[in-house]
Design a protein around this motif. Structure first.
Motif, PDB file in Angstrom:
ATOM      1  N   ARG A   2      68.711  -2.389  52.984  1.00  0.00           N
ATOM      2  CA  ARG A   2      67.890  -3.385  53.672  1.00  0.00           C
ATOM      3  C   ARG A   2      68.328  -3.420  55.143  1.00  0.00           C
ATOM      4  O   ARG A   2      69.506  -3.596  55.439  1.00  0.00           O
ATOM      5  CB  ARG A   2      68.067  -4.772  53.034  1.00  0.00           C
ATOM      6  CG  ARG A   2      67.431  -4.903  51.664  1.00  0.00           C
ATOM      7  CD  ARG A   2      67.841  -6.203  50.983  1.00  0.00           C
ATOM      8  NE  ARG A   2      67.482  -7.382  51.774  1.00  0.00           N
ATOM      9  CZ  ARG A   2      66.285  -7.972  51.763  1.00  0.00           C
ATOM     10  NH1 ARG A   2      65.313  -7.475  50.993  1.00  0.00           N
ATOM     11  NH2 ARG A   2      66.047  -9.045  52.485  1.00  0.00           N
ATOM     12  N   ILE A   3      67.354  -3.228  56.039  1.00  0.00           N
ATOM     13  CA  ILE A   3      67.676  -3.024  57.450  1.00  0.00           C
ATOM     14  C   ILE A   3      66.940  -4.019  58.335  1.00  0.00           C
ATOM     15  O   ILE A   3      65.749  -4.290  58.134  1.00  0.00           O
ATOM     16  CB  ILE A   3      67.313  -1.586  57.878  1.00  0.00           C
ATOM     17  CG1 ILE A   3      68.178  -0.570  57.121  1.00  0.00           C
ATOM     18  CG2 ILE A   3      67.478  -1.387  59.389  1.00  0.00           C
ATOM     19  CD1 ILE A   3      67.809   0.869  57.389  1.00  0.00           C
ATOM     20  N   ILE A   4      67.663  -4.548  59.326  1.00  0.00           N
ATOM     21  CA  ILE A   4      67.074  -5.291  60.437  1.00  0.00           C
ATOM     22  C   ILE A   4      67.130  -4.375  61.656  1.00  0.00           C
ATOM     23  O   ILE A   4      68.161  -3.743  61.910  1.00  0.00           O
ATOM     24  CB  ILE A   4      67.853  -6.584  60.738  1.00  0.00           C
ATOM     25  CG1 ILE A   4      67.827  -7.527  59.536  1.00  0.00           C
ATOM     26  CG2 ILE A   4      67.288  -7.284  61.982  1.00  0.00           C
ATOM     27  CD1 ILE A   4      68.761  -8.719  59.685  1.00  0.00           C
ATOM     28  N   HIS A  24      64.684   3.515  53.073  1.00  0.00           N
ATOM     29  CA  HIS A  24      65.243   2.233  53.472  1.00  0.00           C
ATOM     30  C   HIS A  24      64.134   1.189  53.637  1.00  0.00           C
ATOM     31  O   HIS A  24      62.976   1.533  53.896  1.00  0.00           O
ATOM     32  CB  HIS A  24      66.019   2.379  54.774  1.00  0.00           C
ATOM     33  CG  HIS A  24      67.115   3.403  54.699  1.00  0.00           C
ATOM     34  ND1 HIS A  24      68.228   3.249  53.913  1.00  0.00           N
ATOM     35  CD2 HIS A  24      67.253   4.622  55.308  1.00  0.00           C
ATOM     36  CE1 HIS A  24      69.013   4.309  54.044  1.00  0.00           C
ATOM     37  NE2 HIS A  24      68.443   5.149  54.881  1.00  0.00           N
ATOM     38  N   GLU A  25      64.496  -0.071  53.510  1.00  0.00           N
ATOM     39  CA  GLU A  25      63.534  -1.171  53.636  1.00  0.00           C
ATOM     40  C   GLU A  25      63.835  -1.961  54.909  1.00  0.00           C
ATOM     41  O   GLU A  25      64.929  -2.518  55.047  1.00  0.00           O
ATOM     42  CB  GLU A  25      63.623  -2.087  52.419  1.00  0.00           C
ATOM     43  CG  GLU A  25      62.680  -3.282  52.496  1.00  0.00           C
ATOM     44  CD  GLU A  25      62.904  -4.277  51.378  1.00  0.00           C
ATOM     45  OE1 GLU A  25      62.130  -5.263  51.320  1.00  0.00           O
ATOM     46  OE2 GLU A  25      63.851  -4.096  50.581  1.00  0.00           O
ATOM     47  N   VAL A  26      62.872  -2.009  55.823  1.00  0.00           N
ATOM     48  CA  VAL A  26      63.029  -2.817  57.036  1.00  0.00           C
ATOM     49  C   VAL A  26      62.551  -4.229  56.715  1.00  0.00           C
ATOM     50  O   VAL A  26      61.373  -4.456  56.419  1.00  0.00           O
ATOM     51  CB  VAL A  26      62.241  -2.229  58.212  1.00  0.00           C
ATOM     52  CG1 VAL A  26      62.448  -3.081  59.465  1.00  0.00           C
ATOM     53  CG2 VAL A  26      62.664  -0.792  58.479  1.00  0.00           C
ATOM     54  N   VAL A  27      63.470  -5.195  56.773  1.00  0.00           N
ATOM     55  CA  VAL A  27      63.149  -6.563  56.362  1.00  0.00           C
ATOM     56  C   VAL A  27      62.878  -7.482  57.548  1.00  0.00           C
ATOM     57  O   VAL A  27      62.346  -8.585  57.366  1.00  0.00           O
ATOM     58  CB  VAL A  27      64.272  -7.139  55.480  1.00  0.00           C
ATOM     59  CG1 VAL A  27      64.373  -6.339  54.186  1.00  0.00           C
ATOM     60  CG2 VAL A  27      65.617  -7.139  56.219  1.00  0.00           C
ATOM     61  N   LEU A  28      63.233  -7.046  58.762  1.00  0.00           N
ATOM     62  CA  LEU A  28      63.016  -7.870  59.952  1.00  0.00           C
ATOM     63  C   LEU A  28      63.108  -6.981  61.187  1.00  0.00           C
ATOM     64  O   LEU A  28      63.968  -6.097  61.260  1.00  0.00           O
ATOM     65  CB  LEU A  28      64.067  -8.983  60.041  1.00  0.00           C
ATOM     66  CG  LEU A  28      63.973  -9.951  61.231  1.00  0.00           C
ATOM     67  CD1 LEU A  28      62.703 -10.805  61.133  1.00  0.00           C
ATOM     68  CD2 LEU A  28      65.209 -10.842  61.307  1.00  0.00           C
ATOM     69  N   ALA A  29      62.217  -7.221  62.141  1.00  0.00           N
ATOM     70  CA  ALA A  29      62.273  -6.524  63.428  1.00  0.00           C
ATOM     71  C   ALA A  29      62.445  -7.557  64.532  1.00  0.00           C
ATOM     72  O   ALA A  29      61.629  -8.481  64.658  1.00  0.00           O
ATOM     73  CB  ALA A  29      61.009  -5.705  63.660  1.00  0.00           C
ATOM     74  N   ASN A  54      52.814  -2.887  60.196  1.00  0.00           N
ATOM     75  CA  ASN A  54      53.394  -2.451  58.923  1.00  0.00           C
ATOM     76  C   ASN A  54      53.905  -3.611  58.077  1.00  0.00           C
ATOM     77  O   ASN A  54      54.673  -3.399  57.127  1.00  0.00           O
ATOM     78  CB  ASN A  54      54.518  -1.454  59.196  1.00  0.00           C
ATOM     79  CG  ASN A  54      54.004  -0.091  59.605  1.00  0.00           C
ATOM     80  OD1 ASN A  54      53.715   0.749  58.767  1.00  0.00           O
ATOM     81  ND2 ASN A  54      53.868   0.120  60.912  1.00  0.00           N
ATOM     82  N   GLY A  55      53.468  -4.821  58.413  1.00  0.00           N
ATOM     83  CA  GLY A  55      53.787  -5.986  57.603  1.00  0.00           C
ATOM     84  C   GLY A  55      55.226  -6.432  57.654  1.00  0.00           C
ATOM     85  O   GLY A  55      55.715  -7.086  56.716  1.00  0.00           O
ATOM     86  N   ILE A  56      55.924  -6.096  58.741  1.00  0.00           N
ATOM     87  CA  ILE A  56      57.329  -6.472  58.881  1.00  0.00           C
ATOM     88  C   ILE A  56      57.419  -7.745  59.709  1.00  0.00           C
ATOM     89  O   ILE A  56      56.832  -7.827  60.791  1.00  0.00           O
ATOM     90  CB  ILE A  56      58.115  -5.338  59.569  1.00  0.00           C
ATOM     91  CG1 ILE A  56      58.053  -4.068  58.717  1.00  0.00           C
ATOM     92  CG2 ILE A  56      59.561  -5.753  59.815  1.00  0.00           C
ATOM     93  CD1 ILE A  56      58.565  -2.840  59.435  1.00  0.00           C
ATOM     94  N   PRO A  57      58.147  -8.752  59.250  1.00  0.00           N
ATOM     95  CA  PRO A  57      58.323  -9.975  60.046  1.00  0.00           C
ATOM     96  C   PRO A  57      58.971  -9.663  61.391  1.00  0.00           C
ATOM     97  O   PRO A  57      59.841  -8.792  61.488  1.00  0.00           O
ATOM     98  CB  PRO A  57      59.242 -10.844  59.179  1.00  0.00           C
ATOM     99  CG  PRO A  57      59.103 -10.302  57.791  1.00  0.00           C
ATOM    100  CD  PRO A  57      58.832  -8.834  57.935  1.00  0.00           C
ATOM    101  N   VAL A  58      58.538 -10.383  62.425  1.00  0.00           N
ATOM    102  CA  VAL A  58      59.007 -10.129  63.791  1.00  0.00           C
ATOM    103  C   VAL A  58      59.593 -11.398  64.386  1.00  0.00           C
ATOM    104  O   VAL A  58      59.029 -12.492  64.228  1.00  0.00           O
ATOM    105  CB  VAL A  58      57.852  -9.620  64.679  1.00  0.00           C
ATOM    106  CG1 VAL A  58      58.312  -9.472  66.132  1.00  0.00           C
ATOM    107  CG2 VAL A  58      57.309  -8.292  64.167  1.00  0.00           C
TER     108      VAL A  58
END
Length: 311
Positions: A2-4, A24-29, A54-58
């Motif tokens: 899980r990656i920020i 890998h899973e990007v959980v926050l940008a 891509n539906g990633i929280p920012v």
């Protein structure tokens, strides 16, 4: 894992892009809001847009605050991957994930820590530049190195050339470094502080040509500040004159630094360098200039009949 991601401009965009669609899973940008700073207007691919598409929280942040600390904790990541994050990160952020923070820096650390490393490396005549993946600690760009990749610098390269060459290293370097970390096979290399150099942010003043420099350094400065970067410039007749093409003379010239002399090849020779009065220095041959209206003019045409100084 899980990656920020913490990133900005094309560097951060390339880093996030490398992680999308992989294992890998990007959980926050986390990224900065848009800026009107000239160095942040170029290479400005949007991390925010890529993440939202891509539906990633920012999270948009100029500097770390308690809200950002809370967002990092709530994301419960294994690691932060940072690239071109423009402000200092406190330990409560960079050390929060299980594996800490992997920072991507576009120099061959420990040299050229800090800002604008490609520009400074080109000015200084380095033969190689590159990208380093290192673990973040409490100082800027000083943590142990996980992976590093270099590319050569050509005799006529500009900073734009080096940007394109090094930005293409980001994706494979990031994925390789993460594989090493996740597999437990990473061998951390401590940076040698005796070899470290730190460079500050560049401002308009750093593009103003100093004719006490030797000709080869001035020529590299002009290439370092070539388009799309703010061009190297001089003052002439009370106006800013940008130098967009120049070379080093074969002939040695003497006199006062900044003095416009005679035609030399495709341009006009300008005296430069230390101890210029001894006549031992090469001149900088100015070949093309850019006027305040944005038009480019051959230097021999522009300076015809001029017997003055560049400041």
């Amino acid at each position: 894992m899980r990656i920020i991601t913490f990133g900005y401009q094309t560097w951060g965009h390339r880093t996030l892009s490398a992680l999308l669609g992989g294992k890998h899973e990007v959980v926050l940008a986390v990224t900065h809001p848009p800026s009107d700073h000239p160095y942040e207007q170029m290479w400005s691919d949007s991390v925010e847009d890529l993440a939202r598409d891509n539906g990633i929280p920012v999270v948009l942040a100029k500097k770390p605050d308690q809200a950002l600390v809370d967002a990092v904790r709530e994301a419960d990541a294994d690691i932060i991957v940072a690239n071109n994050w423009r402000t200092w990160l406190p330990k409560e952020i960079y050390d929060a994930p299980r594996f800490g923070t992997l920072n991507i820096h576009d120099s061959l650390l420990p040299k050229y820590a800090g800002f604008s490393p490609l520009i400074w490396a080109l000015i200084n005549g380095e033969t190689h530049v590159g990208v380093t993946a290192h673990l973040m600690d409490d100082s800027l760009d000083t943590g142990p190195i996980v992976a590093q990749q270099a590319v050569s610098v050509g005799a006529k390269d500009t900073t734009a050339d080096l940007f394109h060459r090094t930005v293409d290293l980001i994706e494979p370097l990031v994925l390789h470094a993460l594989d090493l970390i996740s597999s437990g096979s990473v061998v951390e290399i401590e940076q040698d502080p005796s070899q470290a150099t730190y460079f500050h942010k560049r401002s308009d003043d750093e593009s103003h040509i100093d004719f006490s420099w030797p000709a080869d350094a001035i020529e590299r400065l002009i290439r370092a500040q070539s388009d799309p970067y703010p061009n190297a410039f001089v003052m002439h007749d009370g106006q800013r004159l940008r130098i967009v093409q120049a070379s080093v003379s074969n002939t040695r010239y003497g006199g006062t630094p900044g003095r416009i002399t005679i035609d030399d090849g495709d341009g006009i020779a300008v005296v430069c360098g230390p101890d210029a009065w001894r006549g031992r220095n090469r001149a900088i041959v100015v070949e093309r200039v850019r006027l305040e209206d944005g038009s480019d003019v051959g230097a021999r045409e522009y300076f015809a009949g001029t017997d003055r100084y560049l400041e």
